[in-house]
Design a protein around this motif. Structure first.
Motif, mmCIF file in Angstrom:
data_model
loop_
_atom_site.group_PDB
_atom_site.id
_atom_site.type_symbol
_atom_site.label_atom_id
_atom_site.label_comp_id
_atom_site.label_asym_id
_atom_site.label_seq_id
_atom_site.Cartn_x
_atom_site.Cartn_y
_atom_site.Cartn_z
ATOM 1 N N UNK A 78 30.429 34.411 26.166
ATOM 2 C CA UNK A 78 31.116 35.736 26.344
ATOM 3 C C UNK A 78 30.481 36.732 27.081
ATOM 4 N N UNK A 79 29.254 36.809 27.274
ATOM 5 C CA UNK A 79 28.808 37.701 28.033
ATOM 6 C C UNK A 79 29.107 37.251 29.581
ATOM 7 N N UNK A 80 29.015 36.259 30.090
ATOM 8 C CA UNK A 80 29.410 36.008 31.062
ATOM 9 C C UNK A 80 31.053 36.081 31.421
ATOM 10 N N UNK A 81 31.908 35.895 30.613
ATOM 11 C CA UNK A 81 33.355 36.044 30.732
ATOM 12 C C UNK A 81 33.528 37.408 31.113
ATOM 13 N N UNK A 82 32.791 38.351 30.043
ATOM 14 C CA UNK A 82 33.012 39.756 30.053
ATOM 15 C C UNK A 82 32.737 40.532 31.316
ATOM 16 N N UNK A 83 31.686 39.820 31.903
ATOM 17 C CA UNK A 83 30.841 40.323 33.175
ATOM 18 C C UNK A 83 31.849 39.868 34.200
ATOM 19 N N UNK A 84 32.078 39.038 34.490
ATOM 20 C CA UNK A 84 33.259 38.186 35.508
ATOM 21 C C UNK A 84 34.511 38.749 35.498
ATOM 22 N N UNK A 85 34.924 39.328 34.173
ATOM 23 C CA UNK A 85 36.380 39.589 33.890
ATOM 24 C C UNK A 85 36.435 41.360 34.566
ATOM 25 N N UNK A 86 35.398 41.941 34.595
ATOM 26 C CA UNK A 86 35.318 43.087 34.897
ATOM 27 C C UNK A 86 35.385 43.171 36.581
ATOM 28 N N UNK A 87 34.893 42.069 37.171
ATOM 29 C CA UNK A 87 34.777 41.979 38.692
ATOM 30 C C UNK A 87 36.252 41.560 39.046
ATOM 31 N N UNK A 88 36.718 40.686 38.168
ATOM 32 C CA UNK A 88 37.997 40.051 38.450
ATOM 33 C C UNK A 88 39.206 40.896 38.431
ATOM 34 N N UNK A 89 39.365 41.919 37.344
ATOM 35 C CA UNK A 89 40.434 42.975 37.458
ATOM 36 C C UNK A 89 40.221 43.832 38.459
ATOM 37 N N UNK A 90 39.167 44.132 39.103
ATOM 38 C CA UNK A 90 38.834 45.251 39.850
ATOM 39 C C UNK A 90 39.251 44.957 41.485
ATOM 40 N N UNK A 91 39.531 43.567 41.591
ATOM 41 C CA UNK A 91 39.772 43.043 42.967
ATOM 42 C C UNK A 91 41.363 42.874 42.958
ATOM 43 N N UNK A 92 41.912 42.922 44.165
ATOM 44 C CA UNK A 92 43.258 42.536 44.247
ATOM 45 C C UNK A 92 43.462 41.216 44.099
ATOM 46 N N UNK A 93 44.537 40.655 43.432
ATOM 47 C CA UNK A 93 44.935 39.349 43.401
ATOM 48 C C UNK A 93 44.857 38.797 41.964
ATOM 49 N N UNK A 94 44.450 39.588 41.126
ATOM 50 C CA UNK A 94 44.386 39.163 39.644
ATOM 51 C C UNK A 94 45.633 38.514 39.258
ATOM 52 N N UNK A 95 45.751 37.660 38.409
ATOM 53 C CA UNK A 95 47.145 37.121 37.806
ATOM 54 C C UNK A 95 48.197 38.150 37.566
ATOM 55 N N UNK A 96 47.926 39.105 36.697
ATOM 56 C CA UNK A 96 48.605 40.050 36.177
ATOM 57 C C UNK A 96 49.235 40.958 37.390
ATOM 58 N N UNK A 97 48.309 41.255 38.410
ATOM 59 C CA UNK A 97 48.603 41.734 39.595
ATOM 60 C C UNK A 97 49.813 41.243 40.272
ATOM 61 N N UNK A 98 49.379 39.878 40.443
ATOM 62 C CA UNK A 98 50.566 38.923 41.159
ATOM 63 C C UNK A 98 51.901 38.831 40.557
ATOM 64 N N UNK A 99 51.622 38.841 39.184
ATOM 65 C CA UNK A 99 52.855 38.532 38.759
ATOM 66 C C UNK A 99 54.001 39.858 38.701
ATOM 67 N N UNK A 100 53.047 40.768 38.502
ATOM 68 C CA UNK A 100 53.845 42.184 38.668
ATOM 69 C C UNK A 100 54.260 42.315 39.972
ATOM 70 N N UNK A 101 53.669 41.911 41.112
ATOM 71 C CA UNK A 101 54.259 42.030 42.545
ATOM 72 C C UNK A 101 55.451 40.947 42.656
ATOM 73 N N UNK A 102 55.609 39.817 41.964
ATOM 74 C CA UNK A 102 56.648 38.961 41.907
ATOM 75 C C UNK A 102 57.649 39.353 41.162
ATOM 76 N N UNK A 103 57.484 40.184 40.223
ATOM 77 C CA UNK A 103 58.589 40.790 39.348
ATOM 78 C C UNK A 103 59.327 41.946 40.222
#
Length: 404
Positions: free
Chosen positions: A85-110
């Motif tokens: 969990x500590x690893x996931x939470x730390x990497x998640x913070x970096x993941x959503x702060x960069x362009x190209x996350x899954x939800x950002x791409x889905x929003x762009x596709x919509x």
């Protein structure tokens, strides 16, 4: 990024409570950022194996909120594929702060699909902190219509697929660009990731550990080993390498609604646009239709009508093709259909017991033996290079039996 979630001891896989709790906090945090003066209420949780989905209200406005952890399924996350969990939470913070996350791409596709105009899609209300907010779509779904009006299955499937005609034009792919695709939704790509090498064999060995009775689990795993081996061989010879158009990518009957009735244009949700052949969308639509009815078990008459409708839909897709092209298209369709169904079924079977499943997922686990036997018989004929037309006819008979 909110960090108030309670952590687990180092080395422990993420727990369902902390994962869901964190996602809820992120939904609240993202909503507060997008609508700082609104009252936000979280309504019911929508069970999913891919991400955390919640109905919410922003003042009096109903919305769906979807949160994704690192772009992977909740099943993979809870099995420890991304670390503790500590690893996931730390990497998640970096993941959503960069362009190209899954939800950002889905929003762009919509948003792109809204500009293109076909297919019609649900509206994006906002996206922030790895959370996508979309407006609900009213009206009967394709899933409900197929169950209620199976005699119209050919029309309903063809009507749905016709909305993708503009999406399937090469010029539309140029508007999205390679960085905007969601390759995670690829049928063949997902199959390769799941069942590749030693990790794939281990995955099959552990299938159903928390979901199946011992006898059922052993048969399912044994049959799937054979099916997966055949499909790996077919993947290299049957599936074409050219990838020239955009496929919708996550086409399923539950994701298509008819707010204006079946005479009006349908509205699609949850895109997963990727570069592929149009057969990917046809295969997903057929695969998910069979799984839908296999879970519902509506009876012999509905099963027969649905199988006839699938046949009529496929015939409409082959109209104008040469005999040789028809054979190739049918073999490709059959391989993709089987891969997609195995991808979906094994995700449900590998889900931890604590993860709430959609009703269809629970029902399919109960039909796992029948579905695996169906895939085994179809893949055996397909691998034997039998006449594609005969394999297709036998496959429809197998599907009719499991849908009845």
């Amino acid at each position: 990024m909110s960090t108030a979630a309670v952590s687990t001891p180092s080395g422990a896989v993420p727990g369902i409570g902390e994962v869901f709790g964190f996602a809820q906090q992120e939904i609240r945090h993202a909503a507060a950022e997008l609508w700082p003066h609104a009252v936000v209420d979280l309504d019911e949780h929508v069970p999913s194996v891919t991400g955390y989905v919640r109905r919410i209200r922003v003042d009096d406005r109903p919305l769906y909120a979807k949160h994704s952890f690192l772009g992977v399924s909740l099943v993979s996350l809870l099995r420890g594929a991304c670390g503790d969990w500590e690893e996931v939470r730390a990497v998640q913070q970096a993941y959503v702060s960069q362009p190209g996350s899954l939800m950002e791409r889905e929003a762009a596709q919509l948003r792109l699909l809204a500009e293109v105009g076909r297919p019609r899609v649900c509206a994006v209300a906002g996206v922030s902190h790895g959370v996508l907010f979309t407006e609900p779509v009213t009206g009967p779904t394709l899933a409900g219509l197929l169950l209620d009006r199976p005699q119209e299955a050919a029309y309903l499937l063809s009507r749905t697929f016709a909305e993708l005609r503009r999406l399937h034009q090469p010029t539309t792919a140029q508007r999205l660009g390679p960085s905007g695709v969601i390759g995670e939704r690829s049928i063949a790509g997902t199959f390769q990731r799941k069942f590749n090498g030693i990790s794939g064999r281990t995955y099959l060995d552990r299938l159903g550990a928390e979901r199946c009775e011992p006898g059922q689990r052993e048969e399912v795993a044994g049959v799937l080993r054979q099916v997966v081996a055949r499909l790996h061989r077919l993947r290299a010879t049957v599936l074409p390498q050219a990838r020239q158009v955009l496929a919708y990518g996550d086409l399923k009957p539950e994701h298509v609604a008819f707010p204006d009735g079946t005479a009006g244009r349908p509205v699609f949700i949850d895109p997963g646009l990727l570069l592929a052949g149009t057969s990917v969308d046809a295969a997903k639509l057929i695969s998910r239709t069979v799984l839908l009815l296999a879970a519902a078990r509506p009876g012999p008459q509905t099963g027969r009508q649905a199988a006839d409708g699938i046949h009529g839909f496929a015939e409409s897709r082959m109209r104008g093709l040469s005999t040789k092209s028809r054979r190739g298209w049918l073999r490709e369709l059959l391989a993709l259909w089987l891969m997609d169904s195995i991808n979906i079924l094994t995700t449900y079977l590998s889900a931890p017991a604590a993860l709430p499943l959609p009703g269809q997922g629970t029902a399919l686990i109960g039909r796992a033996v029948e579905l695996c036997r169906m895939a085994n018989r179809i893949s055996t004929e397909l691998a034997d290079r039998s006449d594609a037309r005969k394999v297709w006819e036998h496959a429809l008979a197998e599907a009719q039996a499991v849908m009845s």
